[in-house]
Design a protein around this motif. Structure first.
Motif, short mmCIF file in Angstrom:
data_model
loop_
_atom_site.label_atom_id
_atom_site.label_comp_id
_atom_site.label_asym_id
_atom_site.label_seq_id
_atom_site.Cartn_x
_atom_site.Cartn_y
_atom_site.Cartn_z
N ASP A 159 -1.69 0.81 11.24
CA ASP A 159 -2.06 0.03 10.05
C ASP A 159 -1.15 -1.18 9.89
OD1 ASP A 159 -4.16 1.64 9.31
OD2 ASP A 159 -3.01 2.82 7.85
N MET A 160 0.16 -0.95 10.04
CA MET A 160 1.12 -2.04 9.85
C MET A 160 0.89 -3.14 10.89
SD MET A 160 4.76 -0.22 8.80
CE MET A 160 5.46 -1.68 8.00
N SER A 194 6.68 -9.22 18.24
CA SER A 194 6.83 -8.50 16.97
C SER A 194 6.04 -7.20 16.97
CB SER A 194 6.37 -9.39 15.81
OG SER A 194 7.10 -10.61 15.82
N VAL A 195 4.80 -7.27 17.46
CA VAL A 195 3.99 -6.05 17.49
C VAL A 195 4.59 -5.03 18.46
CG1 VAL A 195 1.77 -5.13 18.28
CG2 VAL A 195 1.83 -7.09 16.73
N LEU A 216 7.70 -4.67 19.25
CA LEU A 216 8.88 -4.07 18.65
C LEU A 216 8.49 -3.09 17.55
CD1 LEU A 216 11.75 -4.38 19.50
CD2 LEU A 216 12.13 -5.93 17.61
N LEU A 217 7.47 -3.47 16.79
CA LEU A 217 6.99 -2.59 15.71
C LEU A 217 6.55 -1.23 16.25
CD1 LEU A 217 6.43 -2.83 12.63
CD2 LEU A 217 4.11 -3.51 13.20
N SER A 228 -2.48 -4.95 10.22
CA SER A 228 -2.36 -5.77 9.01
C SER A 228 -1.45 -6.98 9.26
CB SER A 228 -1.79 -4.96 7.85
OG SER A 228 -2.46 -3.75 7.69
N ALA A 229 -0.37 -6.76 9.99
CA ALA A 229 0.58 -7.85 10.23
C ALA A 229 -0.09 -9.02 10.94
CB ALA A 229 1.75 -7.34 11.07
N LEU A 230 -1.12 -8.72 11.74
CA LEU A 230 -1.78 -9.76 12.53
C LEU A 230 -2.91 -10.45 11.76
CD1 LEU A 230 -1.92 -7.78 15.86
CD2 LEU A 230 -0.57 -9.85 15.45
N ARG A 231 -3.49 -9.77 10.79
CA ARG A 231 -4.67 -10.30 10.10
C ARG A 231 -4.32 -11.43 9.16
NH1 ARG A 231 -8.14 -4.96 9.36
NH2 ARG A 231 -6.67 -4.58 7.70
N GLN A 257 -1.82 -17.92 14.86
CA GLN A 257 -0.36 -17.79 14.81
C GLN A 257 0.18 -17.94 16.23
OE1 GLN A 257 0.58 -13.51 13.82
NE2 GLN A 257 -1.65 -13.37 13.85
N SER A 281 2.25 -8.90 5.18
CA SER A 281 0.91 -8.39 5.50
C SER A 281 0.97 -6.94 5.97
CB SER A 281 0.26 -9.22 6.60
OG SER A 281 0.33 -10.59 6.31
N ALA A 282 1.98 -6.62 6.77
CA ALA A 282 2.09 -5.26 7.31
C ALA A 282 2.21 -4.23 6.19
CB ALA A 282 3.30 -5.16 8.24
N MET A 342 4.00 -11.78 8.61
CA MET A 342 3.71 -10.51 9.29
C MET A 342 4.26 -9.33 8.49
SD MET A 342 4.21 -11.27 13.39
CE MET A 342 3.19 -9.89 13.95
N GLN A 347 0.30 5.06 10.40
CA GLN A 347 0.99 4.06 9.58
C GLN A 347 1.37 2.84 10.42
OE1 GLN A 347 4.05 5.48 6.93
NE2 GLN A 347 4.86 3.41 6.57
N LEU A 348 1.88 3.08 11.63
CA LEU A 348 2.31 1.95 12.45
C LEU A 348 1.10 1.15 12.94
CD1 LEU A 348 5.35 3.40 14.42
CD2 LEU A 348 5.35 1.90 12.43
N GLN A 357 6.28 -17.17 10.02
CA GLN A 357 5.38 -16.22 10.68
C GLN A 357 5.86 -14.78 10.49
OE1 GLN A 357 4.15 -17.14 14.69
NE2 GLN A 357 3.34 -15.09 15.05
N ARG A 391 -5.14 -13.67 12.43
CA ARG A 391 -4.95 -15.05 11.94
C ARG A 391 -4.35 -15.94 13.04
NH1 ARG A 391 -1.13 -12.62 9.14
NH2 ARG A 391 0.89 -13.19 9.96
N ARG A 434 0.83 -1.21 0.00
CA ARG A 434 0.00 0.00 0.00
C ARG A 434 0.87 1.26 0.00
NH1 ARG A 434 -0.88 -1.67 4.99
NH2 ARG A 434 0.19 -0.32 6.43
N ALA A 489 3.98 -13.23 17.83
CA ALA A 489 3.16 -12.10 17.37
C ALA A 489 3.28 -10.93 18.35
CB ALA A 489 1.70 -12.53 17.22
#
Lengths: 210, 210
Positions: B203-204, B171-172, B174-175, B207-210, B163, A207-208, A204, B200-201, A200, B161, A161, B168
């Motif tokens: 969204d990321m 990762s989230v 850290l993101l 999205s990363a989790l879906r 996982q 998808s992100a 991630m 943006q973060l 995984q 999703r 995106r 997860a």
């Protein structure tokens, strides 16, 4: 210089030097690079301090060479994998699939990178140390650029995106380096743990961006 | 103790103590917590060392209290925002929308956390320092658990999703902490920069989790 040939100008590393760097990465990781001394590295290696000083004139240089090798490890594995004919998503997945096992294989080096992340330059005083840290910045930038180009291509062709490229890049890089922060090898680790983790994180990251 | 009441047992912090912690966070960030001394903090504050020692018996305690306050800042802002009647995705977006501006507002504290990430305990020698670092671990765990519960709920109701939850979660986290690594406030920063970054973060992460 393309990603695939980065490092082509380097001399192959002697076994002795590589052994010292492995030991230094281990010792810096465990004791902290600030606390650890050349003596600690020599002891871990069962070697004399002289053997270490033969290759590395100071602890600062040894630390810098550990950080430089950390960047080289992933660069040499991931760089050549980019396929100009593949989609951005396929390239990103392939890069992550190589990046993650490689950082786990060389984990102590990357743990030292995290330690040295903040204020890497504050303590480097000699010209050689400064030169090495400049090289680390260049090499890391080159590695990041491989990812930047793939993300850019993906945003341009609409598979990722529309978003701020720099923020996306930093976020993806941190996401795929996340295991350095928390991963600890375990004796009873399931055999497919690294493969599952890699899948995984690739899911991630892709998808992100979508 | 629920997330919203974490810290309810704490005494309100005196202005003097808060000022010292702000100065310490700034000085530790700039010089590195290993290098910086109580003298450096006093100089930055235009105060005597005695004023600092009145509140903090050692540099280790001062460092620990900076790390503890870093955890408290985000916990106190994000914890109460969880809404049991909202969807996991809506909760996660709301939490991230509060988390990111808060870490940017208190950036020096979080930069110190990164510095101290590896080997936080290796150098703490006194009982008080060890006790403080145990409290930091507990508070960070409590904060992570707010996110863990939301991710778990999202995986269970199918909005995220299937996982590995721990991967997860790490990762989230850290993101959404990524800006601590790269963000530098700039004079000419666009007025909507923080809002755009936060969007943006969020969204990321979602999205990363879906």
């Amino acid at each position: 210089m393309t990603a695939a040939t980065a490092g082509a100008d380097k001399k192959p590393m002697s076994k002795s030097k590589a052994e010292i760097l492995d030991a230094a990465a281990e010792v810096f990781m465990k004791l902290g690079a600030d606390t650890a001394s050349i003596d600690d590295v020599a002891r871990h290696l069962g070697a004399t301090k002289g053997r270490i000083y033969h290759h590395f004139p100071s602890k600062g240089v040894l630390l810098a060479e550990v950080c430089l090798r950390a960047a080289d490890f992933v660069h040499e594995v991931v760089g050549p994998a980019v396929d100009a004919s593949a989609t951005p998503e396929a390239n990103l997945r392939r890069m992550i699939a190589l990046h993650i096992p490689e950082i786990l294989r060389t984990l102590p080096y990357h743990k030292v990178i995290i330690q040295s992340y903040v204020g890497m330059n504050q303590k480097s005083t000699t010209a050689l140390e400064r030169e090495l840290f400049d090289r680390i910045r260049v090499e890391r930038r080159q590695y990041e650029d491989i990812f930047r180009n793939i993300l850019k291509a993906g945003i341009e062709d609409g598979s990722f995106r529309e978003q701020n490229l720099s923020i996306a890049l930093q976020s993806v890089l941190l996401l795929i380096n996340a295991p350095v922060f928390w991963y600890k090898p375990r004796k009873n680790e399931p055999t497919n743990f690294v493969a599952d983790l890699t899948d995984q994180l690739a899911d991630m990251a892709v998808s992100a961006l979508r």
